[in-house]
Design a protein around this motif. Sequence first.
Motif, PDB file in Angstrom:
ATOM      1  N   VAL A   1      -3.087  -0.608  12.573  1.00  0.00           N
ATOM      2  CA  VAL A   1      -3.407   0.606  11.790  1.00  0.00           C
ATOM      3  C   VAL A   1      -3.706   0.251  10.334  1.00  0.00           C
ATOM      4  CG1 VAL A   1      -2.598   2.890  11.071  1.00  0.00           C
ATOM      5  CG2 VAL A   1      -1.982   2.014  13.331  1.00  0.00           C
ATOM      6  N   CYS A   2      -2.747  -0.346   9.659  1.00  0.00           N
ATOM      7  CA  CYS A   2      -2.943  -0.691   8.247  1.00  0.00           C
ATOM      8  C   CYS A   2      -3.566  -2.096   8.161  1.00  0.00           C
ATOM      9  CB  CYS A   2      -1.614  -0.633   7.497  1.00  0.00           C
ATOM     10  SG  CYS A   2      -1.847  -0.665   5.715  1.00  0.00           S
TER      11      CYS A   2
ATOM     12  N   ARG B   1       0.828  -1.211   0.000  1.00  0.00           N
ATOM     13  CA  ARG B   1       0.000   0.000   0.000  1.00  0.00           C
ATOM     14  C   ARG B   1       0.865   1.265   0.000  1.00  0.00           C
ATOM     15  NH1 ARG B   1      -4.543  -1.926   4.420  1.00  0.00           N
ATOM     16  NH2 ARG B   1      -5.848  -3.115   2.995  1.00  0.00           N
TER      17      ARG B   1
ATOM     18  N   PRO C   1      -8.515   0.316   7.084  1.00  0.00           N
ATOM     19  CA  PRO C   1      -7.306   0.780   7.780  1.00  0.00           C
ATOM     20  C   PRO C   1      -7.516   2.192   8.344  1.00  0.00           C
ATOM     21  CG  PRO C   1      -7.007   0.827   5.398  1.00  0.00           C
ATOM     22  CD  PRO C   1      -8.303   0.125   5.649  1.00  0.00           C
ATOM     23  N   LEU C   2      -6.798   2.486   9.430  1.00  0.00           N
ATOM     24  CA  LEU C   2      -6.972   3.783  10.110  1.00  0.00           C
ATOM     25  C   LEU C   2      -5.995   4.804   9.525  1.00  0.00           C
ATOM     26  CD1 LEU C   2      -7.102   2.321  13.735  1.00  0.00           C
ATOM     27  CD2 LEU C   2      -9.024   2.816  12.219  1.00  0.00           C
ATOM     28  N   CYS C   3      -6.205   5.165   8.263  1.00  0.00           N
ATOM     29  CA  CYS C   3      -5.256   6.044   7.566  1.00  0.00           C
ATOM     30  C   CYS C   3      -5.114   7.405   8.244  1.00  0.00           C
ATOM     31  CB  CYS C   3      -5.680   6.239   6.111  1.00  0.00           C
ATOM     32  SG  CYS C   3      -5.774   4.689   5.220  1.00  0.00           S
TER      33      CYS C   3
ATOM     34  N   LEU D   1      -3.177   5.426  -0.554  1.00  0.00           N
ATOM     35  CA  LEU D   1      -4.120   6.426  -0.053  1.00  0.00           C
ATOM     36  C   LEU D   1      -4.316   7.535  -1.084  1.00  0.00           C
ATOM     37  CD1 LEU D   1      -5.838   7.420   2.356  1.00  0.00           C
ATOM     38  CD2 LEU D   1      -3.815   8.588   3.218  1.00  0.00           C
TER      39      LEU D   1
ATOM     40  N   LEU E   1       2.303   7.085   8.180  1.00  0.00           N
ATOM     41  CA  LEU E   1       2.813   7.033   6.804  1.00  0.00           C
ATOM     42  C   LEU E   1       1.905   7.748   5.813  1.00  0.00           C
ATOM     43  CD1 LEU E   1       3.723   3.212   6.845  1.00  0.00           C
ATOM     44  CD2 LEU E   1       5.266   5.125   7.287  1.00  0.00           C
ATOM     45  N   GLN E   2       0.808   8.274   6.287  1.00  0.00           N
ATOM     46  CA  GLN E   2      -0.228   8.748   5.361  1.00  0.00           C
ATOM     47  C   GLN E   2       0.241   9.818   4.372  1.00  0.00           C
ATOM     48  OE1 GLN E   2      -2.956  11.797   6.562  1.00  0.00           O
ATOM     49  NE2 GLN E   2      -2.854  11.077   8.676  1.00  0.00           N
TER      50      GLN E   2
ATOM     51  N   ILE F   1      -6.393   1.430  -1.865  1.00  0.00           N
ATOM     52  CA  ILE F   1      -6.214   0.636  -0.638  1.00  0.00           C
ATOM     53  C   ILE F   1      -6.878  -0.734  -0.742  1.00  0.00           C
ATOM     54  CG2 ILE F   1      -6.773   0.530   1.841  1.00  0.00           C
ATOM     55  CD1 ILE F   1      -6.375   3.579   1.868  1.00  0.00           C
TER      56      ILE F   1
HETATM   57  S1  SF4 Z   1      -2.036   5.526   5.002  1.00  0.00           S
HETATM   58 FE1  SF4 Z   1      -1.358   3.840   3.732  1.00  0.00          FE
HETATM   59  S2  SF4 Z   1       0.023   2.658   5.031  1.00  0.00           S
HETATM   60 FE2  SF4 Z   1      -1.176   4.007   6.353  1.00  0.00          FE
HETATM   61  S3  SF4 Z   1      -2.952   2.787   6.995  1.00  0.00           S
HETATM   62 FE3  SF4 Z   1      -3.558   3.925   5.177  1.00  0.00          FE
HETATM   63  S4  SF4 Z   1      -3.138   2.508   3.519  1.00  0.00           S
HETATM   64 FE4  SF4 Z   1      -2.001   1.764   5.276  1.00  0.00          FE
END
Ligand code: SF4
Length: 357
Positions: free
Chosen positions: A196-197, A152, A202-204, A216, A209-210, A221
Amino acid sequence: METPNAQKRFFTKQLITWHHTDNDRQLPWKSEKDPYKIWLSEIILQQTRALQGLPYYLNFTKAYPTVRKMAAADDEDVYRIWQGLGYYNRCRNMLATARYISNELNGKFPDTHEGIIALKGVGPYTAAAIASFAYGLPHAVVDGNVYRVLARFFGIDTPSDGTEGKKLFHSLAQELLYTEDSAAYNQAIMDLGATVCTPQKPLCESCPLQKQCIALKQDMIALLPVRTKKLKVKERHFNYLLLQHDDKIWVNKREGKDIWHNLHELYLIETDTPTDINDLKKTPAYKALDTKSKPEFAGSLKQQLTHQTIHSRFYTLSIETPETLVLGHGKWVDIKGLKKIAFPKTIVSFLEKNFYF
Ligand code: SF4
């Protein structure tokens, strides 16, 4: 596929910072330095979610605080603690490895990656986890969580289960590893993938890393990671007869290359399709019981394994003359002693529901 170095540096830096500031996932084996306990937790967690594995880890470390204690244990006791975790090959390999370390290595856990990966039941993921957590060796873990996070974040659509994909993800994971603290890095990526992912939703918004996550940004995703192979699930039909004589039940130890190796079960007649009792009575295995007693239907249960769905139908049947029965390797055991025997989950559920435990 070439990923820009700046994006790789961002990934590692953000992950480590997140781990030290926001990663509050609590599990008893985290920060553990004893290689035996790390190994134990990793064996339990192969194909098992952390929360499900947690009580097993606590029970095992309580019963066997050292590798020598496990090596000296009775097989039956170890299988009974493992009961309900499934994938019993793991338990068999675990015991063999404990005995190998105790007897051949004088109780000392190997401290090199080569030594660790040579142990029975230890694959590349488990070896990397033990090597980094116990000894700080620079080996990156790669499992389903890692494939997902990397696919991702870097927008990689190469299938993660193909030869090319495996190579690509492994070398990328190794390149991203924070070698100054490989244990923290490996723990961070595993926890980020688990909390998280996540595969669904997922809790973006709270992901470290968002800002540079390709999936994203490009709304991909749900499409990543890509897998080519679909899991084939085999349907199996187990007809179990609970043979009873006075206060005794007939149980059999499963042997051969199949599921539930070394666990016990009731009298089994496996059929290719769902079968009613009238058809079951026509099978040679039923006729071998040579009884005129009437079987009573006692319920059905389904157990889902990764590659198999087990449909079990249970019957109770009184046996008047057990001494004339010749039924392979099974034995008659006292009902009161059933609790001491290791059974697969589906049989435990049946026995509990019917008050045999
Ligand atoms: S921002 Fe990217 S790496 Fe982070 S949870 Fe969302 S999809 Fe996963």
